[in-house]
Design a protein around this motif. Sequence first.
Motif, short mmCIF file in Angstrom:
data_model
loop_
_atom_site.label_atom_id
_atom_site.label_comp_id
_atom_site.label_asym_id
_atom_site.label_seq_id
_atom_site.Cartn_x
_atom_site.Cartn_y
_atom_site.Cartn_z
N ALA A 364 -26.59 2.17 11.89
CA ALA A 364 -27.88 1.53 11.69
C ALA A 364 -27.76 0.02 11.49
O ALA A 364 -28.60 -0.75 11.97
CB ALA A 364 -28.61 2.16 10.51
N SER A 365 -26.73 -0.43 10.79
CA SER A 365 -26.60 -1.86 10.52
C SER A 365 -26.50 -2.66 11.81
O SER A 365 -26.99 -3.80 11.90
CB SER A 365 -25.36 -2.13 9.65
OG SER A 365 -25.54 -1.60 8.35
N SER A 366 -25.88 -2.07 12.85
CA SER A 366 -25.76 -2.78 14.12
C SER A 366 -27.12 -2.98 14.77
O SER A 366 -27.35 -3.98 15.46
CB SER A 366 -24.82 -2.03 15.06
OG SER A 366 -25.41 -0.81 15.50
N VAL A 367 -28.04 -2.02 14.58
CA VAL A 367 -29.39 -2.17 15.14
C VAL A 367 -30.06 -3.40 14.55
O VAL A 367 -30.62 -4.24 15.27
CB VAL A 367 -30.24 -0.91 14.85
CG1 VAL A 367 -31.67 -1.10 15.37
CG2 VAL A 367 -29.60 0.33 15.47
N PHE A 368 -29.99 -3.52 13.22
CA PHE A 368 -30.62 -4.67 12.56
C PHE A 368 -29.94 -5.98 12.96
O PHE A 368 -30.60 -7.00 13.17
CB PHE A 368 -30.58 -4.48 11.05
CG PHE A 368 -31.17 -3.18 10.59
CD1 PHE A 368 -32.43 -2.79 11.00
CD2 PHE A 368 -30.46 -2.33 9.75
CE1 PHE A 368 -32.98 -1.59 10.59
CE2 PHE A 368 -31.00 -1.13 9.33
CZ PHE A 368 -32.25 -0.75 9.76
N ALA A 369 -28.62 -5.96 13.09
CA ALA A 369 -27.89 -7.19 13.44
C ALA A 369 -28.21 -7.65 14.86
O ALA A 369 -28.41 -8.84 15.12
CB ALA A 369 -26.39 -6.95 13.27
N ILE A 370 -28.25 -6.71 15.80
CA ILE A 370 -28.54 -7.06 17.20
C ILE A 370 -29.92 -7.71 17.32
O ILE A 370 -30.09 -8.75 17.97
CB ILE A 370 -28.45 -5.81 18.10
CG1 ILE A 370 -26.99 -5.38 18.26
CG2 ILE A 370 -29.09 -6.07 19.47
CD1 ILE A 370 -26.81 -4.03 18.94
#
Length: 457
Positions: A364-370
Amino acid sequence: MTAIPESAQQRAIASLAALYTLRMLGLFMVLPVLMLDGLTLKDATPQLLGLAMGVYGLTQALLQIPAGALSDRIGRKPVIVVGLLIFAAGSLIAAHADSVYGLIIGRALQGGGAIASAIMALVTDLTNEQSRMKAMAFIGASIGLSFSVALVLGPWLSSIGGLSLIFTLTGVLALGGIAVTLLLIPSPPKTHHRDSVAVLSEVRLQLANGSLWPLNIGVFVLHALMVAIFVAIPLQLTRLDLPAEQHSYLYLPVLLLAFALMVPLIIIAEKRRQMKNVVLIAATLILIALLLMTQAATLWQWAGLMLIYFLGFNLMEASLPSWLSKIAPAGAKGSAMGIYSSMQFLGAFAGGSIGGWALSYWGASSVFAIFAAAVLLWGLLMVATPPPRHLTSVRLALLQPLTQYQHRALLALSGVAELTELPEEQAVYLKVTASEFDQELAQAITHTTGESYGSQR
């Protein structure tokens, strides 16, 4: 155009708002629950569920402009009724899907019911200038209300009957929309109005208009993020021991407070002509929320960050179309808005697809970072974008083509910034500063006392 009685206009506005609400409620209810309930379907993965969540945007984007143009030829109501039937069929397919692929097909068919442009054209057909701004505001408020209600209603309905119940109800609401269209909405005379419907030849010109692309990219990023947020957040809330049926208790106060905080900033954007600054504030709020979401670990943190995100989202959702309306060339607003709407739906498709893919491989953290990176890049683009001139679109009916004298006289009027004459439509379109423009004088110059049309949206 024959004058429409005030009572008929009010009935039309209420009916069109109800139609929008019925359709958007069905689309939005699935957002907070699809990633959770969809995991029970055969062959389901986060990546495929993300595709299912956003694929309606792809078909909607492809059909949005053609459907609006078709409504100019065969009438608004036939396009709306057929669109709602397609939407209902897609809803029923999704309701009975036992695999993720059936869900994807149903959602894609839902997007095929692309009726938004036909509805907005119908608003123009059925209202005069004085009522039109109220109609747009009322419909805009109904969309915002349906979004808020859907995020609260979706988890509750899911706890009773899962995705099947939500999609079945969505199909029923679409059929209710058909009843509203046929029984309650008046049938207008056939009109052509380039501020309400895209014209294919004009669309090609506006695709090359560089001043519109910062806004088109903005709505693409905004709606990609909206779908991606609901790919990632519901799973995070359940991992913090908040059952899916209780997610409504978090969404409701957050949405209400975000709406209340948005109102004064929108007033500042419009009345004090600070739209660019307000949009940059919104982008900053969204960026901060996304960066902190990569580290959020408690329900209170999620509640606070969602409040910041929805405040920024609401500000952008209200400001970007208003900005676009102000800078769209005279006689091209319908085409510019058609491109804008298509980019909005393409964004929803990209958000679901990218969000599901990132969640599958990196969490999930990658979704927010992207998407934080996407918002940052778009924000930098907006810093370099000139603020909009606060201009209004005005349409004047013509009895005959303008003479050179009339053309020069209209351009010389105080407040007139642009003029486009369309003899085949027997109309002239102006971009004006509303506080300086004398409409009666403009009508005297064109030797017409017919209806004039204007909007600031």
